[in-house]
Scaffold this motif. Structure first.
Motif, short mmCIF file in Angstrom:
data_model
loop_
_atom_site.label_atom_id
_atom_site.label_comp_id
_atom_site.label_asym_id
_atom_site.label_seq_id
_atom_site.Cartn_x
_atom_site.Cartn_y
_atom_site.Cartn_z
N ILE A 44 4.61 -17.47 -6.31
CA ILE A 44 3.84 -16.21 -6.32
C ILE A 44 3.65 -15.71 -4.90
N ASP A 45 3.30 -16.60 -3.97
CA ASP A 45 3.13 -16.20 -2.57
C ASP A 45 4.43 -15.64 -1.99
N ASP A 46 5.54 -16.32 -2.26
CA ASP A 46 6.84 -15.85 -1.76
C ASP A 46 7.19 -14.48 -2.34
N THR A 47 6.92 -14.30 -3.63
CA THR A 47 7.20 -13.02 -4.28
C THR A 47 6.31 -11.93 -3.68
N HIS A 48 5.06 -12.26 -3.42
CA HIS A 48 4.13 -11.29 -2.83
C HIS A 48 4.60 -10.87 -1.44
N LYS A 49 5.02 -11.85 -0.64
CA LYS A 49 5.52 -11.54 0.70
C LYS A 49 6.77 -10.66 0.63
N ALA A 50 7.67 -10.98 -0.28
CA ALA A 50 8.89 -10.19 -0.43
C ALA A 50 8.56 -8.77 -0.88
N ALA A 51 7.60 -8.63 -1.79
CA ALA A 51 7.21 -7.30 -2.26
C ALA A 51 6.57 -6.49 -1.14
N GLU A 52 5.72 -7.15 -0.34
CA GLU A 52 5.11 -6.45 0.80
C GLU A 52 6.17 -6.00 1.79
N GLN A 53 7.14 -6.87 2.04
CA GLN A 53 8.21 -6.52 2.99
C GLN A 53 9.05 -5.36 2.45
N ALA A 54 9.36 -5.39 1.16
CA ALA A 54 10.14 -4.30 0.56
C ALA A 54 9.36 -2.99 0.61
N LEU A 55 8.07 -3.06 0.33
CA LEU A 55 7.23 -1.86 0.39
C LEU A 55 7.15 -1.34 1.82
N ASN A 56 7.00 -2.24 2.76
CA ASN A 56 6.95 -1.84 4.16
C ASN A 56 8.27 -1.20 4.59
N ASP A 57 9.38 -1.80 4.20
CA ASP A 57 10.70 -1.23 4.54
C ASP A 57 10.87 0.15 3.91
N ALA A 58 10.47 0.27 2.64
CA ALA A 58 10.61 1.56 1.95
C ALA A 58 9.72 2.61 2.62
N GLN A 60 8.72 2.64 5.74
CA GLN A 60 9.30 2.98 7.04
C GLN A 60 10.49 3.92 6.86
N ASP A 61 11.29 3.69 5.83
CA ASP A 61 12.43 4.57 5.55
C ASP A 61 11.96 5.98 5.23
N ILE A 62 10.90 6.09 4.44
CA ILE A 62 10.38 7.42 4.08
C ILE A 62 9.82 8.11 5.31
N ILE A 63 9.04 7.39 6.09
CA ILE A 63 8.47 7.97 7.30
C ILE A 63 9.57 8.33 8.28
N ASN A 65 12.70 9.06 7.54
CA ASN A 65 13.45 10.19 7.00
C ASN A 65 12.70 11.50 7.17
N LYS A 66 11.38 11.46 7.09
CA LYS A 66 10.60 12.67 7.28
C LYS A 66 10.65 13.13 8.73
N LYS A 67 10.66 12.19 9.65
CA LYS A 67 10.70 12.55 11.06
C LYS A 67 12.03 13.15 11.45
N GLN A 68 13.10 12.64 10.91
CA GLN A 68 14.42 13.13 11.29
C GLN A 68 14.64 14.59 10.92
N PRO A 69 14.32 15.03 9.71
CA PRO A 69 14.50 16.46 9.42
C PRO A 69 13.59 17.33 10.29
N THR A 70 12.42 16.84 10.58
CA THR A 70 11.51 17.60 11.43
C THR A 70 12.12 17.76 12.81
N ASP A 71 12.69 16.69 13.34
CA ASP A 71 13.35 16.77 14.64
C ASP A 71 14.56 17.70 14.57
N ASP A 72 15.30 17.63 13.47
CA ASP A 72 16.45 18.52 13.30
C ASP A 72 15.99 19.97 13.25
N ASN A 73 14.87 20.20 12.54
CA ASN A 73 14.35 21.56 12.45
C ASN A 73 13.93 22.08 13.82
#
Length: 83
Positions: A44-58, A60-63, A65-73
């Motif tokens: 359970i602890d390992d799964t929780h850590k993996a889920a937190e890491q996946a959420l953090n990665d996702a 970061q990707d969203i943030i 991706n939002k910055k890049q179009p703004t910079d392009d604009n």
């Protein structure tokens, strides 16, 4: 009468052996359950850590991706102003 006494003593001895065997089985079962619980907790602890890491990665990707179009604009606006 002596036969009954021997039979009763034998029955008592067998009961004591059976009870001590049950105690040993109970202790073994408790140890097994403890190990199973620890393994489950670790999974359970390992799964929780993996889920937190996946959420953090996702996130970061969203943030990111939002910055890049703004910079392009901003670059597009600068190019438009230069023209």
């Amino acid at each position: 009468m002596k036969l009954n006494s021997i039979g009763a003593a034998s029955l008592l001895a067998l009961s004591v052996f059976a009870l001590s065997g049950c105690d040993q089985v109970e202790k073994s079962a408790q140890q097994l359950m403890g190990k199973a619980a620890e393994t489950a907790k670790q999974a359970i602890d390992d799964t929780h850590k993996a889920a937190e890491q996946a959420l953090n990665d996702a996130t970061q990707d969203i943030i990111g991706n939002k910055k890049q179009p703004t910079d392009d604009n901003k670059q597009s606006e600068k190019s438009s102003q230069a023209i």
